[in-house]
Design an enzyme around this catalytic site. Structure first.
Site, PDB file in Angstrom:
ATOM      1  N   GLU A 352       0.869  -1.173   0.000  1.00 45.50           N
ATOM      2  CA  GLU A 352       0.000   0.000   0.000  1.00 45.50           C
ATOM      3  C   GLU A 352       0.899   1.214   0.000  1.00 45.50           C
ATOM      4  O   GLU A 352       1.925   1.218   0.681  1.00 45.50           O
ATOM      5  CB  GLU A 352      -0.847   0.092   1.285  1.00 45.50           C
ATOM      6  N   ILE A 353       0.520   2.218  -0.765  1.00 50.09           N
ATOM      7  CA  ILE A 353       1.136   3.535  -0.602  1.00 50.09           C
ATOM      8  C   ILE A 353      -0.028   4.459  -0.310  1.00 50.09           C
ATOM      9  O   ILE A 353      -0.925   4.610  -1.147  1.00 50.09           O
ATOM     10  CB  ILE A 353       1.883   3.996  -1.872  1.00 50.09           C
TER      11      ILE A 353
END
Ligand SMILES: Nc1nc2c(ncn2[C@@H]2O[C@H](COP(=O)(O)OP(=O)(O)OP(=O)(O)O)[C@@H](O)[C@H]2O)c(=O)[nH]1
Ligand SMILES: *[C@@H]1O[C@H](CO)[C@@H](O)[C@H](O)[C@H]1NC(C)=O
Ligand SMILES: [Mg+2]
Length: 508
Positions: A352-353
């Site tokens: 995830e960013i």
């Protein structure tokens, strides 16, 4: 009643009904025009999917140095974050090597490592040797890691987790796995080492990156107002989350939440038609509209005809339709709540960013507390991925989310690896400071049977920079969820609305 006239009129009504259905067919053929094209084989890897709503930030490569010198560029307040155990050191190193080699040698974003026990000296030493970037190590207190004491004391707690193992639920019997999912669902963003940043990039041991990321993903997210980024979108196993959606719907109802349009990415919508309560209950899928509408119109036509002829008794055909309908039960869809069901699609959260404050504020935190009270983190094996996704569905619009299609990524057996952008490749230039550590890294670097996917004759739908992809199939090509993402990001996408039925036959 004159039987001939009656039959003729019926025939005419049925013909009209059939004609009306043809029009319906045309309407939903138009609705489905784009989706139908691809729905059969779920094959997207060779399709250009970028739209105004979401597209790859930079197709192909840039020179990291000139990129960082561009006007307006600012390094972001961001970190990598990984929860891990001492035993996983070799997997941790392999991840660091991959990410340093493909991205962080040019950007030097810091790392945060979190553990429920102290990291060993050996772990700390080896991790420090693998990067020049700043590293912080955090140890979780019992309060941060364990289920609350009143839960742990319950007899049913252990029993419930063991039972999930007996029922063959993947990782269901591992208490530690439940704790991990709960931590990532509701605690990582509160941890002081993470909360001191605006952005995080979640990583895990043993992940592999296949392309070079020569621009700064945090900066691009910030510049374009994106809040959450993913690389893999796929289906959850039903038996790990049977009641998650039920609770999520309750939360929505209790708090009168107006969801964003991202919500539609995660649900099967059974609001197919409106305007006729009988049909609303019998029609759950578009494919059922035609036969249900025809039946309904036949019955109506027969009733009308019989009435007009001033006769009380219906002919046998009419009775048959009516008896049929009377005997049928409204179809039961067990997991349908408020006319919706979880389609099990979710962003795979081992990558995830995202913005930390997405989770660390208001609605999501409240959502987590609600889920926690339901006990689902131990009575079932709710993963942080579906929890994050449904939580995002409550809060975000599609435009807030970014698909990092250009980031080639592998975790376990699941792979995404894009084609390279043909006319935007640059030679690999190593950061000289990195070369000092890279020698160590390269020695340990996993060698794959590398194959670059070739593009079709006249198309350049590639987006990657120096991707070297494994042979295995891309997850884009083998799951239905991706088709939903493709649909919902189309520029002409409109949120689903029920088809308004008008079955009035009286106008002749
Ligand atoms: N400190 C600590 N870390 C954990 C524990 N369980 C899992 N993790 C970490 O949490 C992350 C996810 O756990 P995994 O076991 O990899 O879960 P997964 O990715 O769903 O499963 P795999 O497909 O087997 O990789 C990894 O970074 C693990 O190192 C634990 O009990 N203690
Ligand atoms: C980074 O972001 C956090 C969280 O928003 C904030 O508290 C902190 O002051 C920021 N740090 C810098 C250097 O801007
Ligand atoms: Mg893992």
């Amino acid at each position: 009643m004159q039987p001939r006239r009656f039959r003729e009129r019926i025939r005419w009504k049925i013909l009209k009904a059939a004609g009306f259905c043809c029009i319906l067919v045309v309407i939903w053929a138009l609705f489905g025009k784009w989706t139908a094209r691809l729905r059969d084989d779920y094959s997207y890897a060779h399709v250009d999917i970028g739209t105004e709503r979401d597209a790859v930030f930079v197709e192909g490569c840039v020179d990291p140095q000139s990129y960082q010198q561009q006007a307006g560029y600012v390094p972001q307040n961001a970190t990598f974050v990984m929860l891990t155990r001492n035993e996983e050191l070799s997997g941790v190193l392999s991840t660091i090597h991959s990410i340093e080699r493909h991205f962080n040698q040019w950007y030097q974003y810091p790392y945060v490592f979190i553990n429920d026990e102290s990291f060993t000296d050996e772990f700390v030493r080896q991790v420090k040797a693998a990067t020049r970037a700043e590293i912080r190590f955090g140890v979780l207190s019992d309060l941060e890691w364990e289920f609350p004491p009143d839960v742990r004391e319950k007899l049913v707690f252990k029993e419930s987790i063991e039972n999930q193992g007996d029922r063959g639920i993947m990782y269901g019997s591992l208490e530690s796995y439940h704790k991990m999912c709960r931590f990532y669902s509701g605690a990582f963003y509160k941890h002081p080492l993470v909360a001191q940043y605006e952005w995080y990039w979640r990583i895990e041991p043993d992940v592999e990156f296949f392309c070079d990321l020569t621009y700064d993903p945090f900066y691009e997210m910030s510049r374009t107002g994106k809040k959450y980024g993913f690389t893999v979108f796929l289906e959850e196993l039903y038996w790990s989350v049977p009641n998650l959606f039920r609770y999520t719907r309750s939360f929505i109802r209790q708090n009168h939440i107006q969801t964003g349009n991202l919500w539609h990415l995660f649900v099967k919508d059974y609001n197919i038609v409106s305007g006729d309560s009988v049909l609303e209950s019998f029609i759950n899928h578009e494919a059922e509209i035609e036969s249900e509408v025809v039946t309904q119109m036949k019955i109506q036509a027969l009733m009308d005809a019989a009435k007009k002829d001033g006769s009380d008794d219906l002919d046998s055909e009419a009775l048959e339709f009516l008896v049929d309908r009377a005997l049928r039960r409204v179809p039961i869809i067990e997991d349908k709540f408020d006319n919706e069901e979880f389609n099990l699609c979710h962003f795979w959260s081992n990558f995830e960013i995202a913005r930390v404050d997405l989770f660390n504020s208001g609605l999501y935190a409240k959502f987590f507390e609600f889920l926690e009270k339901s006990g689902g983190f131990w009575t079932e094996r709710w993963g942080d991925a579906p929890v994050h996704s449904l939580g995002l569905g409550l809060m975000l619009d599609v435009e807030d989310v970014h698909y990092f299609r250009d980031i080639g990524y592998q975790h376990s057996t699941i792979i995404h690896c894009p084609m390279n952008k043909a006319d935007a490749q640059l030679p690999y230039v190593e950061n000289p400071d990195y070369s000092k550590v890279s020698q160590v890294n390269n020695d340990m670097y996993k060698i794959f049977s590398h194959v670059t996917r070739t593009k079709g004759q006249n198309e350049d739908v590639g987006v990657g920079c120096r991707c070297v992809c494994p042979k295995d199939a891309d997850i884009e090509d083998s799951n239905q969820c991706f088709g939903k993402w493709y649909d919902i990001t189309r520029d002409d996408y409109e949120s689903p609305t029920a088809l308004k039925l008008n079955l009035d036959l009286e106008e002749d």
